[in-house]
Design a protein around this motif. Structure first.
Motif, PDB file in Angstrom:
ATOM      1  N   VAL A 257      -6.309  24.380 -28.919  1.00 33.29           N
ATOM      2  CA  VAL A 257      -7.485  24.960 -29.558  1.00 33.29           C
ATOM      3  C   VAL A 257      -8.675  24.753 -28.627  1.00 33.29           C
ATOM      4  O   VAL A 257      -8.960  23.625 -28.213  1.00 33.29           O
ATOM      5  N   TYR A 258      -9.356  25.818 -28.280  1.00 37.29           N
ATOM      6  CA  TYR A 258     -10.459  25.751 -27.315  1.00 37.29           C
ATOM      7  C   TYR A 258     -11.731  25.269 -28.024  1.00 37.29           C
ATOM      8  O   TYR A 258     -12.465  26.054 -28.617  1.00 37.29           O
ATOM      9  N   LEU A 259     -11.958  23.965 -27.951  1.00 37.31           N
ATOM     10  CA  LEU A 259     -13.081  23.340 -28.642  1.00 37.31           C
ATOM     11  C   LEU A 259     -14.178  22.890 -27.682  1.00 37.31           C
ATOM     12  O   LEU A 259     -15.095  22.166 -28.067  1.00 37.31           O
ATOM     13  N   ASP A 260     -14.102  23.346 -26.440  1.00 39.66           N
ATOM     14  CA  ASP A 260     -15.018  22.873 -25.400  1.00 39.66           C
ATOM     15  C   ASP A 260     -16.486  23.150 -25.712  1.00 39.66           C
ATOM     16  O   ASP A 260     -17.367  22.393 -25.285  1.00 39.66           O
ATOM     17  N   LEU A 261     -16.769  24.224 -26.451  1.00 36.27           N
ATOM     18  CA  LEU A 261     -18.162  24.607 -26.672  1.00 36.27           C
ATOM     19  C   LEU A 261     -18.762  24.078 -27.961  1.00 36.27           C
ATOM     20  O   LEU A 261     -19.960  24.246 -28.190  1.00 36.27           O
ATOM     21  N   VAL A 262     -17.942  23.453 -28.802  1.00 30.57           N
ATOM     22  CA  VAL A 262     -18.472  22.948 -30.073  1.00 30.57           C
ATOM     23  C   VAL A 262     -19.666  22.037 -29.834  1.00 30.57           C
ATOM     24  O   VAL A 262     -20.698  22.140 -30.513  1.00 30.57           O
ATOM     25  N   ALA A 263     -19.559  21.132 -28.864  1.00 24.34           N
ATOM     26  CA  ALA A 263     -20.625  20.166 -28.594  1.00 24.34           C
ATOM     27  C   ALA A 263     -21.811  20.785 -27.881  1.00 24.34           C
ATOM     28  O   ALA A 263     -22.878  20.174 -27.801  1.00 24.34           O
ATOM     29  N   ARG A 264     -21.651  22.017 -27.377  1.00 21.62           N
ATOM     30  CA  ARG A 264     -22.689  22.617 -26.532  1.00 21.62           C
ATOM     31  C   ARG A 264     -23.384  23.822 -27.152  1.00 21.62           C
ATOM     32  O   ARG A 264     -24.354  24.335 -26.584  1.00 21.62           O
ATOM     33  N   THR A 265     -22.897  24.267 -28.307  1.00 23.93           N
ATOM     34  CA  THR A 265     -23.508  25.466 -28.901  1.00 23.93           C
ATOM     35  C   THR A 265     -23.844  25.305 -30.378  1.00 23.93           C
ATOM     36  O   THR A 265     -24.819  25.856 -30.852  1.00 23.93           O
ATOM     37  N   GLY A 266     -23.030  24.544 -31.128  1.00 26.89           N
ATOM     38  CA  GLY A 266     -23.105  24.619 -32.580  1.00 26.89           C
ATOM     39  C   GLY A 266     -22.374  25.867 -33.047  1.00 26.89           C
ATOM     40  O   GLY A 266     -21.691  26.536 -32.268  1.00 26.89           O
ATOM     41  N   HIS A 267     -22.499  26.185 -34.312  1.00 26.35           N
ATOM     42  CA  HIS A 267     -21.809  27.329 -34.910  1.00 26.35           C
ATOM     43  C   HIS A 267     -22.717  28.548 -34.858  1.00 26.35           C
ATOM     44  O   HIS A 267     -23.743  28.602 -35.537  1.00 26.35           O
ATOM     45  N   CYS A 268     -22.355  29.520 -34.047  1.00 24.54           N
ATOM     46  CA  CYS A 268     -23.218  30.674 -33.774  1.00 24.54           C
ATOM     47  C   CYS A 268     -22.810  31.916 -34.573  1.00 24.54           C
ATOM     48  O   CYS A 268     -22.492  32.971 -34.001  1.00 24.54           O
ATOM     49  N   PHE A 269     -22.769  31.753 -35.890  1.00 28.05           N
ATOM     50  CA  PHE A 269     -22.527  32.867 -36.799  1.00 28.05           C
ATOM     51  C   PHE A 269     -21.235  33.606 -36.411  1.00 28.05           C
ATOM     52  O   PHE A 269     -20.197  32.980 -36.282  1.00 28.05           O
ATOM     53  N   CYS A 270     -21.308  34.934 -36.202  1.00 29.68           N
ATOM     54  CA  CYS A 270     -20.104  35.719 -35.892  1.00 29.68           C
ATOM     55  C   CYS A 270     -19.738  35.701 -34.408  1.00 29.68           C
ATOM     56  O   CYS A 270     -18.691  36.233 -34.031  1.00 29.68           O
ATOM     57  N   ALA A 271     -20.565  35.105 -33.577  1.00 25.98           N
ATOM     58  CA  ALA A 271     -20.371  35.218 -32.129  1.00 25.98           C
ATOM     59  C   ALA A 271     -19.363  34.231 -31.551  1.00 25.98           C
ATOM     60  O   ALA A 271     -18.866  34.429 -30.440  1.00 25.98           O
ATOM     61  N   ASP A 272     -19.038  33.160 -32.291  1.00 25.57           N
ATOM     62  CA  ASP A 272     -18.227  32.075 -31.732  1.00 25.57           C
ATOM     63  C   ASP A 272     -16.956  32.505 -30.997  1.00 25.57           C
ATOM     64  O   ASP A 272     -16.749  32.109 -29.846  1.00 25.57           O
TER      65      ASP A 272
END
Length: 310
Positions: A257-272
């Motif tokens: 599961v590609y979780l690399d950006l969780v710590a760097r973006t937060g939850h970006c609505f439909c764009a994730d």
């Protein structure tokens, strides 16, 4: 067959989660929980820019669109929240004017909340197939501006970011082919968009992992492939902890599961999923022929998964 011809994204400057603590009404204990267990560290925010500007930056990073503007038949904006602007104003109208896309049919898709991005991809593919022109394209835009305090976070779950994405699709060209899509709405949560009722929140939490696993398996069935063939899962970036139970139920390691950006973006609505797709590709996590799954969950509550081939 629907194919993603190109994907681009814009990730604004990040803000430490602790700096947003007061804005989202988070206690010191909740802040520690979000950082230690949820894996949230920084949230991408751009205070000086509106939604149109954020979407413009994503499209500007999509060179594949240049010179093919006349081939774009449809522009779909995938939104979590209803448009904050009064009809007929939208955040995309000025952008379409600038891009020379006034001839295209444009509309907003928001019925699946944060899962509306995958719905928009499926709808765009259906429209392009019906169009019949092999050169026709569709443009899907995703990502929103954090506005009211209610849109700052999903209490007890995540904090919202402002990354945006632009996805160019064709009905039969080269690119990442869409193999299967599944979505299911659990309508008993229709009036609990922010899960403010403790009982509803408890029921949703119990439903979350089984419901997400259900649509992942349904999408795989429609794609005619198995979990063993999936190289990577591109998730919605709510938090890391939510994937522990999902991976256990699916029988896959967290490393897929590609979780690399969780710590760097937060939850970006439909764009994730689309932001993850671009970054995972840049990181070399997907090779030609790899099959991958994109997922999203929209409060209200819709669970969605899509299988594609890189």
């Amino acid at each position: 067959m629907t194919a993603i011809s190109a994907v681009a994204s814009h990730r604004p400057t990040t803000v430490p989660l602790a700096r947003l603590q007061r804005d989202v009404g988070m206690s010191d204990g909740q802040l520690r929980q979000y950082e230690r267990y949820y894996g949230l560290a920084e949230i991408c925010r751009e205070p000086g820019e509106g939604e149109t500007q954020l979407l413009r930056r994503a499209v500007a990073a999509l060179p594949e669109l240049r010179g093919r503007e006349s081939d774009v038949r449809y522009v779909l904006q995938a939104r979590t929240m209803p448009s904050p602007m009064p009809y007929p104003h939208t955040s995309t109208a000025p952008l379409l004017e600038e891009l020379g896309l006034r001839h295209a049919t444009g509309f907003v898709v928001s019925q699946h909340a944060c899962a509306s991005g995958l719905l928009a991809l499926d709808m765009a593919g259906t429209l392009l197939t019906a169009d019949g022109d092999p050169d026709a394209l569709a443009l899907v835009l995703a990502g929103e501006k954090v506005g009211s305090r209610q849109s700052q976070s999903i209490p007890g779950v995540t904090v919202m970011g402002e990354a945006t994405a632009a996805v160019l699709l064709s009905a039969g060209g080269t690119g990442d082919r869409l193999l299967g899509y599944a979505a299911r709405t659990h309508s008993r949560f229709h009036d609990q968009f922010l899960m403010e009722d403790p009982q509803a929140a408890k029921e949703f939490q119990a439903l979350y992992a089984p419901a997400l696993c259900e649509v992942v398996r349904a999408a795989l069935d429609r794609a005619g492939c198995t979990l063993d063939e999936v190289a990577l899962v591109l998730p919605h970036n709510v938090n890391r902890l939510s994937w522990v139970a999902v991976c256990r139920m699916l029988g896959i390691p967290m490393a897929r599961v590609y979780l690399d950006l969780v710590a760097r973006t937060g939850h970006c609505f439909c764009a994730d999923p689309f932001v993850n797709l671009q970054q995972a590709t840049l990181d070399g996590r997907l090779a030609t022929g790899d099959r991958y799954v994109m997922t999203s969950v929209g409060l209200g509550a819709t669970f969605a998964a899509m299988v594609l081939e890189h």
